[in-house]
Design a protein around this motif. Structure first.
Motif, mmCIF file in Angstrom:
data_model
loop_
_atom_site.group_PDB
_atom_site.id
_atom_site.type_symbol
_atom_site.label_atom_id
_atom_site.label_comp_id
_atom_site.label_asym_id
_atom_site.label_seq_id
_atom_site.Cartn_x
_atom_site.Cartn_y
_atom_site.Cartn_z
ATOM 1 N N ASP A 107 45.249 45.837 16.347
ATOM 2 C CA ASP A 107 45.457 46.177 17.600
ATOM 3 C C ASP A 107 44.300 47.342 17.992
ATOM 4 O O ASP A 107 44.276 48.206 16.783
ATOM 5 C CB ASP A 107 46.604 47.200 18.351
ATOM 6 N N VAL A 108 43.679 47.084 18.917
ATOM 7 C CA VAL A 108 42.071 48.721 18.551
ATOM 8 C C VAL A 108 43.116 48.772 20.241
ATOM 9 O O VAL A 108 42.751 48.864 21.049
ATOM 10 C CB VAL A 108 40.836 47.998 18.811
ATOM 11 N N GLU A 109 41.994 50.250 20.210
ATOM 12 C CA GLU A 109 41.989 51.027 21.741
ATOM 13 C C GLU A 109 40.398 51.526 21.563
ATOM 14 O O GLU A 109 39.875 52.010 20.483
ATOM 15 C CB GLU A 109 42.654 51.829 21.910
ATOM 16 N N THR A 110 39.530 51.070 23.331
ATOM 17 C CA THR A 110 38.059 51.503 22.612
ATOM 18 C C THR A 110 37.860 51.983 24.002
ATOM 19 O O THR A 110 38.412 52.433 24.827
ATOM 20 C CB THR A 110 37.756 49.601 22.937
ATOM 21 N N THR A 111 36.576 53.042 24.077
ATOM 22 C CA THR A 111 36.400 54.074 24.706
ATOM 23 C C THR A 111 35.597 52.660 26.273
ATOM 24 O O THR A 111 35.880 53.495 27.124
ATOM 25 C CB THR A 111 34.427 54.075 24.346
ATOM 26 N N GLY A 112 35.770 51.582 26.509
ATOM 27 C CA GLY A 112 35.498 50.709 27.462
ATOM 28 C C GLY A 112 35.842 49.330 26.981
ATOM 29 O O GLY A 112 36.643 49.493 25.841
ATOM 30 N N LEU A 113 35.600 48.202 28.259
ATOM 31 C CA LEU A 113 35.942 47.231 27.791
ATOM 32 C C LEU A 113 34.420 46.140 28.007
ATOM 33 O O LEU A 113 35.146 45.225 26.980
ATOM 34 C CB LEU A 113 35.965 46.649 29.867
ATOM 35 N N ASP A 114 33.100 46.822 27.415
ATOM 36 C CA ASP A 114 31.886 46.167 26.803
ATOM 37 C C ASP A 114 31.921 46.576 25.086
ATOM 38 O O ASP A 114 31.537 47.689 25.365
ATOM 39 C CB ASP A 114 30.896 47.222 27.907
ATOM 40 N N SER A 128 35.428 55.701 29.158
ATOM 41 C CA SER A 128 34.831 55.570 30.466
ATOM 42 C C SER A 128 37.014 56.389 30.981
ATOM 43 O O SER A 128 37.324 56.360 30.654
ATOM 44 C CB SER A 128 34.880 54.285 30.519
ATOM 45 N N LYS A 129 36.560 56.425 32.003
ATOM 46 C CA LYS A 129 37.130 56.948 32.869
ATOM 47 C C LYS A 129 38.752 55.513 33.433
ATOM 48 O O LYS A 129 40.018 56.291 33.219
ATOM 49 C CB LYS A 129 37.260 57.401 34.522
ATOM 50 N N GLY A 130 38.304 54.546 33.398
ATOM 51 C CA GLY A 130 39.286 53.175 33.394
ATOM 52 C C GLY A 130 39.579 53.680 31.787
ATOM 53 O O GLY A 130 41.268 52.767 31.646
ATOM 54 N N ALA A 131 39.267 53.131 30.730
ATOM 55 C CA ALA A 131 40.350 53.584 29.531
ATOM 56 C C ALA A 131 40.816 54.597 29.212
ATOM 57 O O ALA A 131 41.645 54.292 28.989
ATOM 58 C CB ALA A 131 38.851 53.241 28.293
ATOM 59 N N LEU A 137 29.661 45.297 23.246
ATOM 60 C CA LEU A 137 28.302 45.587 23.848
ATOM 61 C C LEU A 137 28.330 47.474 23.746
ATOM 62 O O LEU A 137 26.741 47.686 22.718
ATOM 63 C CB LEU A 137 27.425 44.944 24.330
ATOM 64 N N LYS A 138 28.277 47.930 24.218
ATOM 65 C CA LYS A 138 28.254 49.319 24.189
ATOM 66 C C LYS A 138 29.089 50.339 24.368
ATOM 67 O O LYS A 138 29.371 51.115 24.020
ATOM 68 C CB LYS A 138 27.598 50.344 25.804
ATOM 69 N N ASP A 139 30.428 50.199 24.118
ATOM 70 C CA ASP A 139 31.645 50.733 23.847
ATOM 71 C C ASP A 139 32.041 50.508 22.603
ATOM 72 O O ASP A 139 31.242 49.778 21.726
ATOM 73 C CB ASP A 139 33.165 50.733 24.562
ATOM 74 N N LYS A 140 33.057 51.742 22.208
ATOM 75 C CA LYS A 140 33.736 51.578 20.913
ATOM 76 C C LYS A 140 34.803 51.875 20.584
ATOM 77 O O LYS A 140 35.424 52.002 21.418
ATOM 78 C CB LYS A 140 33.151 52.949 20.360
#
Length: 178
Positions: free
Chosen positions: A7-14, A49-52, A16-19
């Motif tokens: 599993d991973v957690e990310t800076t956002g959902l995209d 991102s705020k959402g993440a 292409l731009k998130d990490k």
């Protein structure tokens, strides 16, 4: 064949731009059933991102002194090598991992592992019109789930339990078909 719950957690959902900011793999050794853990928080060098943040509660201040993906990539690839990866909503995690690997000029992740199993896809075969999030599957199987926020570390252990329940259920259905 070793099984690895990933599993991973990310800076956002995209992708292409998130990490990726957290990666966790729980390996079940096929020879002795021992568990081995690979877990790292990562500095994404971009804002979360705020959402993440609302989903996982991880902030940039906490990640400031954590390693970059390029600093753990060799250990990660060695850890998963020739294993069966089990991931809930695999395309999400795989897209992020492949992007990171591509940036570093590595092959796609499927070149390093034996097979990738998506438990979301498997659950949709069994429960066609149901909500099949990890939380909902834990409820369905009466599995203890105390998580307040998403965490790759917590989620790999939940995923392991869900996978074995799905596997048992899928095999019962498969046996009835034939």
């Amino acid at each position: 064949m070793n099984k690895i719950f990933l599993d991973v957690e990310t800076t956002g959902l995209d992708f292409l731009k998130d990490k990726i900011i957290e990666i966790c793999c729980l390996k079940i050794n096929y020879k002795n059933s021992k568990e081995e853990l690979f877990h790292h928080f990562l500095n994404p060098k971009i804002e979360i991102s705020k959402g993440a943040y609302m989903v996982h509660g991880i902030n940039n201040k906490f990640l400031k002194n954590k390693p970059l993906f390029k600093e753990i990539v060799i250990k990660f690839l060695n850890f998963i090598y020739n294993s069966k990866l089990i991931i809930h909503n695999a395309p999400f995690d795989i897209n992020f991992l492949n992007k990171e690997l591509n940036i570093l000029k590595f092959n796609k992740i499927n070149k390093y592992c034996y097979k990738i199993i998506d438990t979301l896809k498997l659950s949709k075969k069994i429960y066609k019109d149901k909500k099949n999030s990890l939380d909902n599957l834990c409820k369905k199987f009466n599995l203890k789930n105390n998580r307040k926020k998403h965490s790759a570390l917590i989620d790999v252990f939940l995923l392991k339990k869900v996978y074995y329940e799905l596997y048992k259920k899928y095999n019962k259905i498969k046996l009835k078909i034939y």
